[in-house]
Design an enzyme around this catalytic site. Structure first.
Site, PDB file in Angstrom:
ATOM      1  N   LEU A  58      97.501 -28.488 -23.105  1.00  0.00           N
ATOM      2  CA  LEU A  58      98.284 -28.718 -21.882  1.00  0.00           C
ATOM      3  C   LEU A  58      98.034 -27.591 -20.884  1.00  0.00           C
ATOM      4  CD1 LEU A  58     101.547 -29.941 -23.660  1.00  0.00           C
ATOM      5  CD2 LEU A  58      99.884 -31.353 -22.419  1.00  0.00           C
ATOM      6  N   HIS A  59      96.741 -27.372 -20.590  1.00  0.00           N
ATOM      7  CA  HIS A  59      96.386 -26.276 -19.671  1.00  0.00           C
ATOM      8  C   HIS A  59      97.132 -26.409 -18.334  1.00  0.00           C
ATOM      9  CE1 HIS A  59      92.804 -25.580 -22.229  1.00  0.00           C
ATOM     10  NE2 HIS A  59      92.494 -26.853 -22.096  1.00  0.00           N
ATOM     11  N   ASP A  60      96.917 -27.534 -17.661  1.00  0.00           N
ATOM     12  CA  ASP A  60      97.418 -27.688 -16.293  1.00  0.00           C
ATOM     13  C   ASP A  60      98.948 -27.802 -16.225  1.00  0.00           C
ATOM     14  OD1 ASP A  60      94.758 -27.540 -15.702  1.00  0.00           O
ATOM     15  OD2 ASP A  60      94.513 -29.644 -15.179  1.00  0.00           O
ATOM     16  N   THR A  79      96.798 -20.935 -22.265  1.00  0.00           N
ATOM     17  CA  THR A  79      96.865 -22.413 -22.300  1.00  0.00           C
ATOM     18  C   THR A  79      96.360 -22.989 -23.628  1.00  0.00           C
ATOM     19  OG1 THR A  79      94.701 -22.804 -21.256  1.00  0.00           O
ATOM     20  CG2 THR A  79      96.604 -22.575 -19.787  1.00  0.00           C
TER      21      THR A  79
END
Ligand code: RIB
Ligand code: CA
Length: 309
Positions: free
Chosen positions: A238-240, A196
């Site tokens: 933009l991990h999620d 991520t």
């Protein structure tokens, strides 16, 4: 890729802007994911739920339930981490106090939906794993009845180039919950920081989002802008959204099966995830870990979906 995936998004929306972006990506990917419910976790779940409800309303989605989950980590003497105080600021107004989460608790909603949709529901967990761990404790049959669990969380060792240990926020917030989930034998896909940290949005992308000109995209652009001010950067990760995107196009990531252990008792290491080689016939040791990402293709997909009318 298979047809429409039924999902519940379990989220600590409101602190880092990427949860709101994951929800927006889900709302704008109705051809791929069928969002059944949103559940909130960690800290002020009432406020987190109102943020989710408002985003759903801005997208014209009135019938997707939002349920409040557990505020504290499973071990109640652990602190609530990461609450910035800015949650909802500039987005929620006094009018939004009328936005009501559903009466059902998030843990009960997760259990009832997994059991009702036997084998068809995927849980996308992008916050601390408290709700899911509690659901497993309350109704262990969900382990064999969930289609899959996608978790944004943990770090293996590849992401910082130095192989230094790193404790990822979602796991660190509730290590005991993470331990319960990762040792449950559920079919888990883990989307760790290793991948991520390769995907982000930049200040210059805001223009393209604003140009769309819908109430939802205007709100999303403002949320990103406010968050960039808070973290004093021109970009944010933009991990999620990447966790969600693995369900939209699994070819975006490369995975390897591993056993994931969670450290809960070390003086310096609590919250670390430790990856070991997967062994045949070890059901608890078959976590699909994302080890690489096609960052350009993800970014293209993300921007196209967010900016679609
Ligand atoms: O470490 C990244 C995770 O922590 C993401 O889920 C982000 O939203 C924050 O909660
Ligand atoms: Ca999150």
């Amino acid at each position: 890729m298979e047809t429409l995936r039924k999902i519940i998004l379990d989220t600590d929306i409101g602190t880092d802007v990427d949860d709101a972006l994951a929800l927006t990506l889900a709302m704008k990917s109705r051809q791929d994911v069928d969002l059944q419910a949103v559940t909130t976790v960690h800290g002020n779940v009432e406020l987190r739920s109102r943020i989710a409800l408002k985003l759903l309303r801005l997208a014209g989605l009135k019938n997707i339930p939002v349920a409040r989950g557990i505020e504290r980590p499973l071990l109640m003497d652990r602190p609530i981490l990461g609450w910035g105080g800015h949650e909802g600021r500039g987005f929620l107004t006094s009018k939004d106090e009328a936005l009501n989460p559903c009466e059902q608790h998030a843990v009960d909603l997760i259990i009832s939906e997994v059991m009702r949709m036997k084998g068809e529901l995927t849980l996308v967990c992008v916050g601390p794993l408290t709700n899911l761990a509690a659901a497993i404790i309350k109704e262990p049959r969900i382990i064999d009845n969930v289609k899959g669990v996608v978790i944004m969380g943990g770090a293996i060792r590849l992401f910082n180039g130095l192989n230094l240990p790193y404790r990822e926020h979602n796991i660190l917030c509730d290590p005991e919950a993470a331990k319960i989930v990762f040792s449950s034998g559920m079919p888990i896909t883990m989307v760790p920081l290793d991948v991520t940290f390769k995907v982000y949005i930049e200040r210059e992308d805001l223009e393209r989002i604003r140009a769309v000109g819908t109430p939802l995209t205007d709100a999303v652009a403002s949320m990103i802008e406010d968050y960039l001010k808070i973290v004093k950067r021109n970009y944010t990760w933009l991990h999620d959204p990447l966790a969600l995107a693995t369900l939209i196009d699994e070819s975006l990531v490369k995975t390897m099966n591993m056993k994931i252990l969670v450290e809960t008792r070390g003086e310096y290491t609590t919250g670390l995830t430790l990856a070991l080689p997967a062994k045949q016939n070890d059901k608890q040791g078959q976590v699909k870990v994302c080890v690489d990402v096609d960052a350009n293709s993800f970014r293209k997909l993300f921007m196209e979906r967010i900016c679609a009318r």
